[in-house]
Design an enzyme around this catalytic site. Structure first.
Site, PDB file in Angstrom:
ATOM      1  CG  ASP A  49      -2.178   0.754   1.070  1.00  0.00           C
ATOM      2  OD1 ASP A  49      -2.141   1.785   0.377  1.00  0.00           O
ATOM      3  OD2 ASP A  49      -3.207   0.348   1.641  1.00  0.00           O
ATOM      4  CB  THR A  90      -6.553   2.055  -0.561  1.00  0.00           C
ATOM      5  OG1 THR A  90      -5.457   2.829  -0.063  1.00  0.00           O
ATOM      6  CG2 THR A  90      -6.409   0.618  -0.075  1.00  0.00           C
ATOM      7  CG  ASN A 111     -10.343   4.468  -0.264  1.00  0.00           C
ATOM      8  OD1 ASN A 111     -10.017   3.489  -0.942  1.00  0.00           O
ATOM      9  ND2 ASN A 111      -9.451   5.317   0.218  1.00  0.00           N
ATOM     10  CE  LYS A 172      -5.069   1.191   4.367  1.00  0.00           C
ATOM     11  NZ  LYS A 172      -4.813   2.103   3.223  1.00  0.00           N
ATOM     12  CG  ASP A 173     -12.496  -2.887   5.492  1.00  0.00           C
ATOM     13  OD1 ASP A 173     -12.392  -2.305   4.403  1.00  0.00           O
ATOM     14  OD2 ASP A 173     -12.864  -2.297   6.528  1.00  0.00           O
ATOM     15  NE  ARG A 174      -9.296   1.451   1.631  1.00  0.00           N
ATOM     16  CZ  ARG A 174      -9.303   2.039   2.828  1.00  0.00           C
ATOM     17  NH1 ARG A 174     -10.231   1.700   3.708  1.00  0.00           N
ATOM     18  NH2 ARG A 174      -8.406   2.956   3.148  1.00  0.00           N
ATOM     19  CG  ASP A 314      -1.943   4.133   2.702  1.00  0.00           C
ATOM     20  OD1 ASP A 314      -1.616   4.799   1.700  1.00  0.00           O
ATOM     21  OD2 ASP A 314      -3.009   4.307   3.316  1.00  0.00           O
ATOM     22  CG  ASP A 361      -2.745   0.667  -2.749  1.00  0.00           C
ATOM     23  OD1 ASP A 361      -1.540   0.989  -2.700  1.00  0.00           O
ATOM     24  OD2 ASP A 361      -3.501   0.773  -1.765  1.00  0.00           O
ATOM     25  CG  HIS A 362      -2.215   4.528  -3.661  1.00  0.00           C
ATOM     26  ND1 HIS A 362      -1.327   5.023  -2.727  1.00  0.00           N
ATOM     27  CD2 HIS A 362      -3.208   3.937  -2.950  1.00  0.00           C
ATOM     28  CE1 HIS A 362      -1.762   4.747  -1.509  1.00  0.00           C
ATOM     29  NE2 HIS A 362      -2.895   4.082  -1.619  1.00  0.00           N
TER      30      HIS A 362
END
Length: 556
Positions: A49, A90, A111, A172-174, A314, A361-362
């Site tokens: 992340d 994310t 998000n 993170k859940d996502r 992140d 992711d970024h």
């Protein structure tokens, strides 16, 4: 008697022909190439992340030989891999890596986003139809239902008639749910309120014993009690700024943003803080190893898939920025965690029997304070005042309260029902909004998303914004900021733009059937899923727009 003899002779002749035919068939088959599909024992996908591409090399002089250096040396790196959409957030990144698609198609446009029908903000993984498993909090009311296309993990499950196991793991859940896909066997994420790894009833009614046992160990407290000091003497961190900078964020209870960071203060009290220290990555990879062992991943003869996302990078990046000692130390520690993880995989499966890939992711922008300190362009942007001004203007002119409902994902969202009820001139409202935003010093441009094709804009940015636009979920006006200008406070940094610092990401494959090498050809995040599909000989995800990285897959 003669007839009987002739019958026996005929049967013997037919039998000899049959045997000869079988021998011939076997001989022919033995010369044919095998049609069995060859696949690795397991695929491990890792998303770091907020990992800028340059982190692969920036700290390489202090990386171990077994971590990032091994990845680059033994793996195949697509050096110019970019995110082909905005906003670079994310949820979008995790969804796009695994769907091989873009927000316009997979529906994960941020998000969060504003739902005009529900008249509220929607979280990317929210699902109130499920229950939390593993704690008494609402942190488990999550599922992948808002993602509108399949993932490469789904396609692997489909290709093997659901014999492949798929598990997602992330703080993170996502970062866990979206990569694992719709048909995953399990997805686990960290609940900062309870200090437990949890899931939802979307996957199971009860945590497996190995997760419960890990939770009972309260390893999160053991990590927090270590505090956070530098791995090496602090004066040796020559690739970073000085420790105490005004543009770095302080943690709760700190007088200044300097080492050592007193995370011991939070043990047993604030489990959320584990996300903001490097040990959050260590804990994530420890759980990944435990999942492999406990779930016997890669042992069934059918390819399994473990999707792991390391999130602490992140949180640290947001708080301190890319040039901080904190981010350098985080990557030096992650490098050691990677070395340990690779050694574990080698011992478990043997080198060359697992396929590993890493991406992000970024990226992230430089902290505005750092840019100012070094005479570089940049800055911070906030739109609350201009929105307040515009709403006051529209209320006086059209008698509409709160014409602009919200600003989210660099987009302005209008109250369409109120505008229609007032019979106001919607086109005039949009023109006025665009004109006012264009006057702001940090705004490069503003334009009507419904007329994006008419915008005078650099083609790459236009395509990026188009790929991020979903007619059902996106807003009305897009606000394009100047390079290195970020939305946020004066400390730390963020991401979200289509500029290279946010969109240039690492993409490295290593292990099964991967020959070492590099390519400088431009590739995109969406190509990752397409490449895995080609390597495994399975279908691409349902919304995939990516193409296989042929420099890697030509051997297949």
């Amino acid at each position: 008697m003669k007839k009987f003899y002739l019958l026996l002779t005929a049967l013997a002749f037919i039998s000899s022909i049959s045997i000869a035919q079988k021998k011939t068939t076997k001989a022919i088959e033995s010369k044919q190439p095998s049609t069995d599909v060859k696949r690795p024992k397991i695929v491990i996908g890792m998303v770091i992340d907020q990992m800028r591409w340059d982190y692969l090399y920036r700290f390489s002089n202090r990386y171990s030989n077994g971590g990032f250096k091994r990845l680059v040396k033994e793996g195949f790196s697509a050096e110019n891999t970019f995110i082909p959409y905005t906003p670079t957030y994310t949820a979008c990144g995790h969804a796009s890596i695994y769907t091989g698609s873009v927000p316009a198609i997979n529906g994960i446009i941020g998000n969060d986003w504003y739902d005009s029908q529900l008249k509220r903000s929607v979280y990317c993984a929210e699902d109130t139809s499920v229950r939390t498993v593993g704690s008494n909090t609402r942190a488990g009311l999550m599922s992948p239902k808002n993602m509108l296309s399949s993932t490469i993990t789904d396609e692997l499950r489909l290709a093997t008639n659901f014999k492949s196991k798929v598990i997602g793991i992330s703080l993170k859940d996502r970062g866990s749910i979206l990569p694992a896909g719709h048909t995953a066997n399990a997805a686990y994420w960290f609940d900062g309120q309870s200090g437990n790894w949890i899931t939802s009833t979307y996957y199971t009614e009860k945590l497996p014993a190995w997760v419960e046992n890990y939770n009972n160990l309260k390893m999160v407290d053991k990590f927090l009690e270590k505090n956070w000091n530098t791995l090496y003497p602090i004066e040796t961190y020559s690739l970073s700024t000085a420790d105490d900078r005004s543009y770095e964020g302080k943690s709760r209870g700190e007088q200044a943003p300097v080492f050592p960071h007193p995370f011991k203060l939070y043990a047993g009290k604030n489990y959320e803080m584990i996300k903001s220290m490097p040990y959050g990555n260590t804990m994530t990879l420890d759980l990944a190893k435990l999942a492999i062992t406990s779930e016997k991943l890669g042992e069934s003869g059918t390819t399994d898939f473990l999707a792991v996302s390391c999130s602490s990078t992140d949180y640290v990046g947001h708080q301190y920025g890319p040039n901080s000692i904190e981010i350098e130390d985080t990557y030096l520690r992650l490098d050691k965690d990677l070395e340990d993880f690779f050694n574990f995989l080698d011992n478990k499966y043997g080198k060359g029997n697992y396929l590993f890939f890493i991406s992000a992711d970024h990226g992230a922008a430089h902290a505005p304070g750092f840019l100012e300190e070094n005479k570089l362009p940049g800055g911070t942007f906030g739109d609350s005042q201009i929105i307040k001004k515009l709403n006051t203007l529209f209320e006086s002119k059209y008698n509409i309260k709160k014409t602009i409902v919200t600003s989210t994902n660099s987009q302005i969202v209008f109250n369409h029902e109120a505008i229609e009820e007032a019979k106001a001139d919607y086109d005039a409202i949009k023109r006025t909004t665009i004109a006012e935003f264009r006057k702001l010093p940090h705004v490069a441009d503003a334009f009507d998303l419904s007329k994006l094709s008419e915008a005078t804009l650099v083609e790459s940015l236009k395509k990026s914004i188009t790929n991020g636009y979903n007619a059902r979920r996106s807003g009305d006006i897009y606000i394009l900021l100047r390079p290195a200008v970020i939305e946020g406070s004066k400390t730390g940094t963020t991401h979200g733009s289509g500029y290279p610092y946010d969109s240039h990401i690492p993409c490295v494959f290593m292990g099964w059937n991967v020959k070492p090498g590099k390519t400088n050809k431009t590739h995109y995040m969406t190509d990752i899923a397409a490449t895995i599909a080609a390597m495994l000989h399975i279908q691409m995800p349902s919304g995939c727009i990516g193409e296989p990285i042929t420099e890697l897959t030509h051997q297949f």
